[in-house]
Design a protein around this motif. Structure first.
Motif, short mmCIF file in Angstrom:
data_model
loop_
_atom_site.label_atom_id
_atom_site.label_comp_id
_atom_site.label_asym_id
_atom_site.label_seq_id
_atom_site.Cartn_x
_atom_site.Cartn_y
_atom_site.Cartn_z
N GLY A 120 -7.49 -12.26 -5.85
CA GLY A 120 -6.37 -12.24 -4.92
C GLY A 120 -5.57 -10.95 -4.93
O GLY A 120 -4.61 -10.81 -4.18
N ASN A 121 -5.94 -9.97 -5.77
CA ASN A 121 -5.26 -8.68 -5.75
C ASN A 121 -5.56 -8.01 -4.42
O ASN A 121 -6.70 -7.94 -3.98
CB ASN A 121 -5.75 -7.80 -6.90
N ASN A 122 -4.50 -7.50 -3.75
CA ASN A 122 -4.64 -6.99 -2.39
C ASN A 122 -4.87 -5.49 -2.36
O ASN A 122 -4.13 -4.71 -2.97
CB ASN A 122 -3.39 -7.33 -1.58
N LEU A 123 -5.90 -5.10 -1.60
CA LEU A 123 -6.19 -3.70 -1.31
C LEU A 123 -6.12 -3.53 0.20
O LEU A 123 -6.61 -4.39 0.94
CB LEU A 123 -7.59 -3.32 -1.77
N SER A 124 -5.54 -2.47 0.66
CA SER A 124 -5.57 -2.12 2.08
C SER A 124 -6.40 -0.86 2.21
O SER A 124 -6.16 0.12 1.50
CB SER A 124 -4.16 -1.85 2.62
N PHE A 125 -7.37 -0.90 3.10
CA PHE A 125 -8.15 0.29 3.41
C PHE A 125 -7.67 0.79 4.75
O PHE A 125 -7.54 0.00 5.70
CB PHE A 125 -9.65 -0.03 3.45
N LEU A 126 -7.34 2.08 4.84
CA LEU A 126 -6.77 2.57 6.08
C LEU A 126 -7.28 3.95 6.43
O LEU A 126 -7.68 4.73 5.58
CB LEU A 126 -5.24 2.58 6.01
N PHE A 127 -7.29 4.19 7.74
CA PHE A 127 -7.57 5.51 8.28
C PHE A 127 -6.38 5.90 9.13
O PHE A 127 -5.92 5.13 9.97
CB PHE A 127 -8.83 5.50 9.16
N MET A 128 -5.85 7.12 8.90
CA MET A 128 -4.78 7.65 9.73
C MET A 128 -5.29 8.91 10.40
O MET A 128 -5.89 9.77 9.75
CB MET A 128 -3.53 7.96 8.91
N GLU A 129 -5.05 8.99 11.71
CA GLU A 129 -5.42 10.20 12.44
C GLU A 129 -4.78 11.41 11.76
O GLU A 129 -3.57 11.38 11.48
CB GLU A 129 -4.94 10.12 13.89
N PRO A 130 -5.55 12.45 11.45
CA PRO A 130 -4.98 13.61 10.75
C PRO A 130 -3.76 14.21 11.45
O PRO A 130 -2.80 14.59 10.79
CB PRO A 130 -6.15 14.60 10.72
N ALA A 131 -3.77 14.25 12.78
CA ALA A 131 -2.61 14.80 13.50
C ALA A 131 -1.37 13.94 13.29
O ALA A 131 -0.26 14.45 13.21
CB ALA A 131 -2.93 14.93 14.98
N ALA A 132 -1.55 12.63 13.19
CA ALA A 132 -0.41 11.74 12.95
C ALA A 132 0.15 11.96 11.56
O ALA A 132 1.37 11.89 11.35
CB ALA A 132 -0.83 10.28 13.14
#
Length: 153
Positions: A120-132
């Motif tokens: 139940g340990n939470n991981l978030s995988f994310l991609f952010m636009e480099p310009a943002a």
């Protein structure tokens, strides 16, 4: 100044299952810091998860060890190089016994998916636009002509 190493301690009820889960995500286990009580999951040269049996984690604090299946103490966000890489990480985690507690979040400038490990340990995988990342979300979205609106995928 030397680099700061980060060790995130996570509780588990099944150490072998946790090791297999994190290896399935592509991380390696450092055998020098792994025994029957703990496993050292190497995320990078300076960032590590110490997956600890609940009993062993309890020796480091007088506070109650929460059940991550029903309570959140921390959510760990890990970046990926693309939206596709986020989806690949989730597919690997789901195949290894993880679960996705909520739908993907698509904010235009950032795409994120949550993965709970088998404990139940939470991981978030994310991609952010480099310009943002460079300009900030509002400036990036204004350039895209979309405004900074949140939408779910």
């Amino acid at each position: 100044m030397t680099a700061t190493n980060i060790f995130v301690n996570l509780p588990t009820t099944d150490l072998e299952r946790s090791k297999a889960f994190y290896e399935a995500l592509g991380f390696r286990i450092n055998p020098l810091f792994t025994d029957e009580n703990a496993a050292c999951v190497v995320l990078s040269d300076t960032i590590y998860f110490m997956v600890l049996t609940r009993e062993y984690l309890g020796t480091f604090t007088d506070k109650q060890i929460i059940d991550p299946k029903t309570q959140a103490q921390v959510s760990i966000a890990l970046t990926r190089d693309s939206r596709e890489d986020v989806d690949v990480a989730l597919a690997k985690g789901l195949a290894a016994g993880g679960s996705e507690p909520r739908p993907a979040q698509d904010y235009g400038f950032m795409y994120s998916r949550d993965l709970d490990d088998p404990d139940g340990n939470n991981l978030s995988f994310l991609f952010m636009e480099p310009a943002a990342a460079e300009q900030g979300p509002e400036a990036y979205m204004a350039q895209q002509g979309a405004g900074a609106q949140s939408t779910s995928a």
